[in-house]
Design a protein around this motif. Structure first.
Motif, PDB file in Angstrom:
ATOM      1  N   THR A  36     -13.351   6.842 -13.956  1.00 39.36           N
ATOM      2  CA  THR A  36     -12.478   7.517 -13.237  1.00 39.36           C
ATOM      3  C   THR A  36     -11.170   6.918 -12.959  1.00 39.36           C
ATOM      4  O   THR A  36     -10.014   7.592 -13.014  1.00 39.36           O
ATOM      5  CB  THR A  36     -12.884   7.955 -11.653  1.00 39.36           C
ATOM      6  OG1 THR A  36     -12.731   6.632 -10.937  1.00 39.36           O
ATOM      7  CG2 THR A  36     -14.092   8.623 -11.497  1.00 39.36           C
ATOM      8  N   GLY A  37     -10.946   5.560 -13.556  1.00 41.54           N
ATOM      9  CA  GLY A  37      -9.752   4.995 -13.664  1.00 41.54           C
ATOM     10  C   GLY A  37      -9.095   4.650 -12.152  1.00 41.54           C
ATOM     11  O   GLY A  37      -8.105   4.711 -11.754  1.00 41.54           O
ATOM     12  N   MET A  38     -10.149   4.655 -10.928  1.00 42.67           N
ATOM     13  CA  MET A  38      -9.755   4.800  -9.773  1.00 42.67           C
ATOM     14  C   MET A  38      -9.625   3.205  -9.068  1.00 42.67           C
ATOM     15  O   MET A  38      -9.493   3.264  -7.838  1.00 42.67           O
ATOM     16  CB  MET A  38     -10.912   5.522  -9.029  1.00 42.67           C
ATOM     17  CG  MET A  38     -10.997   7.134  -9.366  1.00 42.67           C
ATOM     18  SD  MET A  38      -9.474   7.694  -8.852  1.00 42.67           S
ATOM     19  CE  MET A  38      -9.773   7.862  -6.939  1.00 42.67           C
ATOM     20  N   LYS A  39      -9.684   2.360  -9.782  1.00 47.04           N
ATOM     21  CA  LYS A  39      -9.450   0.951  -9.371  1.00 47.04           C
ATOM     22  C   LYS A  39      -8.391   0.742  -8.383  1.00 47.04           C
ATOM     23  O   LYS A  39      -8.315   0.435  -6.997  1.00 47.04           O
ATOM     24  CB  LYS A  39      -9.630  -0.069 -10.330  1.00 47.04           C
ATOM     25  CG  LYS A  39      -9.108  -1.689  -9.864  1.00 47.04           C
ATOM     26  CD  LYS A  39     -10.544  -2.197  -9.476  1.00 47.04           C
ATOM     27  CE  LYS A  39     -10.160  -3.946  -9.091  1.00 47.04           C
ATOM     28  NZ  LYS A  39      -9.982  -4.225  -7.571  1.00 47.04           N
ATOM     29  N   ALA A  40      -7.156   1.011  -8.681  1.00 51.82           N
ATOM     30  CA  ALA A  40      -5.890   1.068  -7.849  1.00 51.82           C
ATOM     31  C   ALA A  40      -6.118   1.927  -6.769  1.00 51.82           C
ATOM     32  O   ALA A  40      -5.496   1.502  -5.414  1.00 51.82           O
ATOM     33  CB  ALA A  40      -4.605   1.201  -8.952  1.00 51.82           C
ATOM     34  N   LEU A  41      -6.515   3.166  -6.954  1.00 46.12           N
ATOM     35  CA  LEU A  41      -6.450   4.212  -5.953  1.00 46.12           C
ATOM     36  C   LEU A  41      -7.516   3.468  -4.798  1.00 46.12           C
ATOM     37  O   LEU A  41      -7.224   3.534  -3.561  1.00 46.12           O
ATOM     38  CB  LEU A  41      -6.898   5.459  -6.294  1.00 46.12           C
ATOM     39  CG  LEU A  41      -6.977   6.479  -5.181  1.00 46.12           C
ATOM     40  CD1 LEU A  41      -5.327   6.580  -4.340  1.00 46.12           C
ATOM     41  CD2 LEU A  41      -7.048   7.740  -5.843  1.00 46.12           C
ATOM     42  N   THR A  42      -8.672   2.867  -5.268  1.00 48.80           N
ATOM     43  CA  THR A  42      -9.697   2.340  -4.205  1.00 48.80           C
ATOM     44  C   THR A  42      -9.033   1.272  -3.459  1.00 48.80           C
ATOM     45  O   THR A  42      -9.191   1.229  -2.414  1.00 48.80           O
ATOM     46  CB  THR A  42     -10.838   1.938  -4.954  1.00 48.80           C
ATOM     47  OG1 THR A  42     -11.468   2.810  -5.717  1.00 48.80           O
ATOM     48  CG2 THR A  42     -11.992   1.369  -4.155  1.00 48.80           C
ATOM     49  N   ASP A  43      -8.208   0.144  -3.976  1.00 50.88           N
ATOM     50  CA  ASP A  43      -7.550  -0.615  -3.378  1.00 50.88           C
ATOM     51  C   ASP A  43      -6.644   0.038  -2.313  1.00 50.88           C
ATOM     52  O   ASP A  43      -6.194  -0.533  -1.096  1.00 50.88           O
ATOM     53  CB  ASP A  43      -6.869  -1.518  -4.289  1.00 50.88           C
ATOM     54  CG  ASP A  43      -7.947  -2.432  -5.217  1.00 50.88           C
ATOM     55  OD1 ASP A  43      -8.867  -2.577  -4.807  1.00 50.88           O
ATOM     56  OD2 ASP A  43      -7.279  -3.137  -6.091  1.00 50.88           O
ATOM     57  N   GLN A  44      -5.895   0.920  -2.830  1.00 51.04           N
ATOM     58  CA  GLN A  44      -4.726   1.639  -1.794  1.00 51.04           C
ATOM     59  C   GLN A  44      -5.637   2.265  -0.792  1.00 51.04           C
ATOM     60  O   GLN A  44      -4.986   2.101   0.214  1.00 51.04           O
ATOM     61  CB  GLN A  44      -4.173   2.736  -2.636  1.00 51.04           C
ATOM     62  CG  GLN A  44      -3.023   3.581  -2.196  1.00 51.04           C
ATOM     63  CD  GLN A  44      -2.235   4.811  -2.801  1.00 51.04           C
ATOM     64  OE1 GLN A  44      -2.559   4.648  -3.951  1.00 51.04           O
ATOM     65  NE2 GLN A  44      -1.549   5.456  -1.975  1.00 51.04           N
ATOM     66  N   VAL A  45      -6.575   2.806  -0.947  1.00 52.63           N
ATOM     67  CA  VAL A  45      -7.511   3.583   0.274  1.00 52.63           C
ATOM     68  C   VAL A  45      -7.543   2.466   1.319  1.00 52.63           C
ATOM     69  O   VAL A  45      -7.743   2.560   2.467  1.00 52.63           O
ATOM     70  CB  VAL A  45      -8.655   4.186  -0.421  1.00 52.63           C
ATOM     71  CG1 VAL A  45      -9.467   4.634   0.822  1.00 52.63           C
ATOM     72  CG2 VAL A  45      -8.068   5.524  -0.984  1.00 52.63           C
ATOM     73  N   VAL A  46      -8.341   1.338   0.717  1.00 51.34           N
ATOM     74  CA  VAL A  46      -8.954   0.258   1.444  1.00 51.34           C
ATOM     75  C   VAL A  46      -7.450  -0.114   2.383  1.00 51.34           C
ATOM     76  O   VAL A  46      -7.481  -0.476   3.637  1.00 51.34           O
ATOM     77  CB  VAL A  46      -9.348  -0.854   0.700  1.00 51.34           C
ATOM     78  CG1 VAL A  46      -9.686  -2.070   1.503  1.00 51.34           C
ATOM     79  CG2 VAL A  46     -10.768  -0.226   0.250  1.00 51.34           C
ATOM     80  N   ALA A  47      -6.420  -0.397   1.581  1.00 48.03           N
ATOM     81  CA  ALA A  47      -5.030  -0.958   2.180  1.00 48.03           C
ATOM     82  C   ALA A  47      -4.984  -0.056   3.394  1.00 48.03           C
ATOM     83  O   ALA A  47      -4.279  -0.629   4.582  1.00 48.03           O
ATOM     84  CB  ALA A  47      -4.368  -1.414   1.216  1.00 48.03           C
ATOM     85  N   MET A  48      -4.622   1.115   3.179  1.00 49.56           N
ATOM     86  CA  MET A  48      -4.278   2.221   4.212  1.00 49.56           C
ATOM     87  C   MET A  48      -5.199   2.427   5.287  1.00 49.56           C
ATOM     88  O   MET A  48      -4.932   2.506   6.664  1.00 49.56           O
ATOM     89  CB  MET A  48      -4.159   3.524   3.616  1.00 49.56           C
ATOM     90  CG  MET A  48      -3.731   4.715   4.283  1.00 49.56           C
ATOM     91  SD  MET A  48      -1.989   4.295   5.112  1.00 49.56           S
ATOM     92  CE  MET A  48      -1.012   4.825   3.633  1.00 49.56           C
ATOM     93  N   ASP A  49      -6.552   2.052   5.231  1.00 44.22           N
ATOM     94  CA  ASP A  49      -7.514   2.309   6.211  1.00 44.22           C
ATOM     95  C   ASP A  49      -7.146   0.911   7.005  1.00 44.22           C
ATOM     96  O   ASP A  49      -7.161   1.037   8.325  1.00 44.22           O
ATOM     97  CB  ASP A  49      -8.904   2.126   5.636  1.00 44.22           C
ATOM     98  CG  ASP A  49      -9.844   2.385   6.564  1.00 44.22           C
ATOM     99  OD1 ASP A  49      -9.666   3.170   7.650  1.00 44.22           O
ATOM    100  OD2 ASP A  49     -10.938   1.540   6.740  1.00 44.22           O
ATOM    101  N   LEU A  50      -6.979  -0.191   6.341  1.00 45.31           N
ATOM    102  CA  LEU A  50      -6.507  -1.518   7.191  1.00 45.31           C
ATOM    103  C   LEU A  50      -5.229  -1.175   7.777  1.00 45.31           C
ATOM    104  O   LEU A  50      -5.225  -1.774   9.156  1.00 45.31           O
ATOM    105  CB  LEU A  50      -6.400  -2.612   6.182  1.00 45.31           C
ATOM    106  CG  LEU A  50      -6.144  -3.779   6.773  1.00 45.31           C
ATOM    107  CD1 LEU A  50      -7.330  -4.142   7.841  1.00 45.31           C
ATOM    108  CD2 LEU A  50      -6.082  -5.089   5.830  1.00 45.31           C
ATOM    109  N   LEU A  51      -4.143  -0.535   7.393  1.00 44.13           N
ATOM    110  CA  LEU A  51      -2.928  -0.302   7.846  1.00 44.13           C
ATOM    111  C   LEU A  51      -3.259   0.792   9.085  1.00 44.13           C
ATOM    112  O   LEU A  51      -2.663   0.364  10.394  1.00 44.13           O
ATOM    113  CB  LEU A  51      -2.201   0.368   7.053  1.00 44.13           C
ATOM    114  CG  LEU A  51      -0.563   0.559   7.850  1.00 44.13           C
ATOM    115  CD1 LEU A  51       0.127  -0.607   7.937  1.00 44.13           C
ATOM    116  CD2 LEU A  51       0.419   1.367   6.993  1.00 44.13           C
TER     117      LEU A  51
END
Length: 99
Positions: free
Chosen positions: A9-24
């Motif tokens: 899916t090419g989702m590595k960056a988006l996965t990192d973004q989702v984790v960071a947003m959840d942390l925020l």
């Protein structure tokens, strides 16, 4: 399995973004909870402790926000850019292949 999904899916960056947003979001919740508890504190000792924790939570929120801004994942000062990013992420999520 996660690396296979990311490759497909090419989702590595988006996965990192989702984790960071959840942390925020969690950091924001912590700030709010400490601030609320501080207004209800009964003794100077508790007030001091909660104030220290609130300051630490604010520092953590700042670090997470700055990290996300540096990655282009969070546009805290430009609502239009943030809306565009959110819409792009929604579109990407809606078009993920079903496994």
């Amino acid at each position: 399995m996660n690396s296979i999904f990311e490759s497909l899916t090419g989702m590595k960056a988006l996965t990192d973004q989702v984790v960071a947003m959840d942390l925020l979001i969690s950091a924001k919740s912590g700030v709010r909870n400490y601030a609320m508890a501080l207004t209800e504190s009964g003794t100077p000792e508790i007030k001091h402790t909660l104030t220290r924790h609130l300051e630490e939570a604010l520092d953590m929120h700042e670090k997470i926000s700055a990290y996300m801004v540096s990655k282009g994942w969070y546009h805290a000062f430009d609502t239009n850019e943030q809306i565009e990013l959110n819409l792009k992420n929604i579109h990407t999520a809606m078009n993920l292949p079903t496994l």
